[in-house]
Design an enzyme around this catalytic site. Sequence first.
Site, short mmCIF file in Angstrom:
data_model
loop_
_atom_site.label_atom_id
_atom_site.label_comp_id
_atom_site.label_asym_id
_atom_site.label_seq_id
_atom_site.Cartn_x
_atom_site.Cartn_y
_atom_site.Cartn_z
CB SER A 99 -30.80 -19.93 -2.18
OG SER A 99 -30.88 -18.73 -2.89
CE LYS A 102 -31.57 -20.08 -6.46
NZ LYS A 102 -31.57 -19.08 -5.39
CB SER A 157 -27.27 -20.02 -5.18
OG SER A 157 -28.50 -20.04 -4.49
#
Length: 390
Positions: A99, A102, A157
Site C-alpha cells: 500500500s 497509494k 489504507s
Amino acid sequence: MVIRYLPRSSSVRTAALALAALVLLPTPVSAAVEEPTPPKPGPAYSSNLLDRPGVQVRPGAGAPAVPSDVSALSWLVADARSGEVLAAHNAHRQLPPASTLKSLFALTALPHLDAVARHRVTQSELSEVGDGSSLVGVEAGRSYTVADLWRGVFLSSGNDAVHVLAKLNGGWQRTVRQMRAKARALGAHDTHVVSPDGYDAAGQVSSAYDLAVFGRAGLADPQFARYCSTSIAKFPHGDWSYPIQNTNRLLTGADGVAPYPGLLGIKNGYTSHAGNTLISAAQRGGRTLVVSVMNPQARGGYRVYEETRSLLDWGFKAAKHVRPVGSLIPENERRGTAQGPVPAAELAAHASGSDGSDWTANLLVAGGSAALVAGAVVVIRRRRSARLHR
C-alpha cells in the site's frame, strides 16, 4: 546582411574587407558590464552509486556507522529538501510495494478531484475490491465527500476508498496509465503499476528509491501532506460517523510502537507477498528526512517501524558528516530550483484538525502524537483471506 561585391582592382575592396573583419570580431566586454553568473556545479557524487548492490554511504569525519541491525531488502535515507541521498541499500531493487503505492495514487489523482465534491457510491464501484483488502468501511448507497474517501485511503489504507476514487478519476485503467506517467515524470523508473491500491498483482513493483521520490513529492503537496500527517479523523463527515486511526504506528504510537518525535507521516503497507513496507518523513532541527524501507527480514510484524526509526536517528546524526551518494531529483532538473516539502508547522496545524472540527484535536496529546479513547476506534474487519493486504 547585404554584401556588395566590388571590382577586384579597386583599392576600395581591400578597405571594405578590412572593415568587415573588424565588425565580425568579438566585441570586448566593457569592465562596467557584469558578466553572467556561471552555472552552479552539480552535486559532488557519482550518480551510479545507487545502481550498485549493498549499502552505499560516503562517510566523513565524525560520521556514525550505518545501523547494522536493519534487515530490510531495500532502504534509503534522503534529505527531503535538497533531495540528496545520504545512504541506501539496494536502492533500485524492484520489489512489490504493497500500500505504499497509494502514495503515487494520491500524487496522481488528488489534483483532479474536488475535495468537497460529494458522491453516492454504487455496488459496482466496490465489486472488484480484492479479497483480504484493508477497508475503511465504504458502503454502497451512501454518500461521501472526496475528502472523506481520501482520509479513508491515508488513515485506514482503504482499498474500497481507492476503488471509488479511481472511478471518479476516470476509471481503473485510466488511473493506472496516469500513475505510470506520473512515476516517469518524477524520475521513478523502477515502478510498474498494475493495481493502484497496491494489491498484489503480477509485475507490480517499485523500489526504495522510487518510494522515497513519492514521499518527497507528497510533502510538497499541501493536500497530501495534510492527509498523511493526520492521526485520527471522523469517517465519514456527517451525522453517522465513527473514528478512524492512522495505521502508521510511528505516527500514532499504537500497538506498543513508540511514536517518532517530529514524524510527518506518509504511508505504510503490507501484503503477504510484499512483506511490510513504509515511507516516512520526520523533521528535527530544521532538517527534514524521508526514509523508505521495504520488506524487513527480521521477525516481527512491527519490525519495519523500528528499522525506520533507526535509519531516521542515523540520518539526523549523520547528515552533516556524509557526502551524498545520489539524488531523488531527476538529473535534468538538478540545476533548477526544486520545491521543498511543506513546513512542519503547517503540517502540525493540519494534522490536528483536518476534518474541520475539534473532535480530532481533543484526542491529540502534546507533541502531535495520538491518544485513543478506550474503545473509541471502530475496527473494520478485513475480509477473510489467506492473504492480508493493506
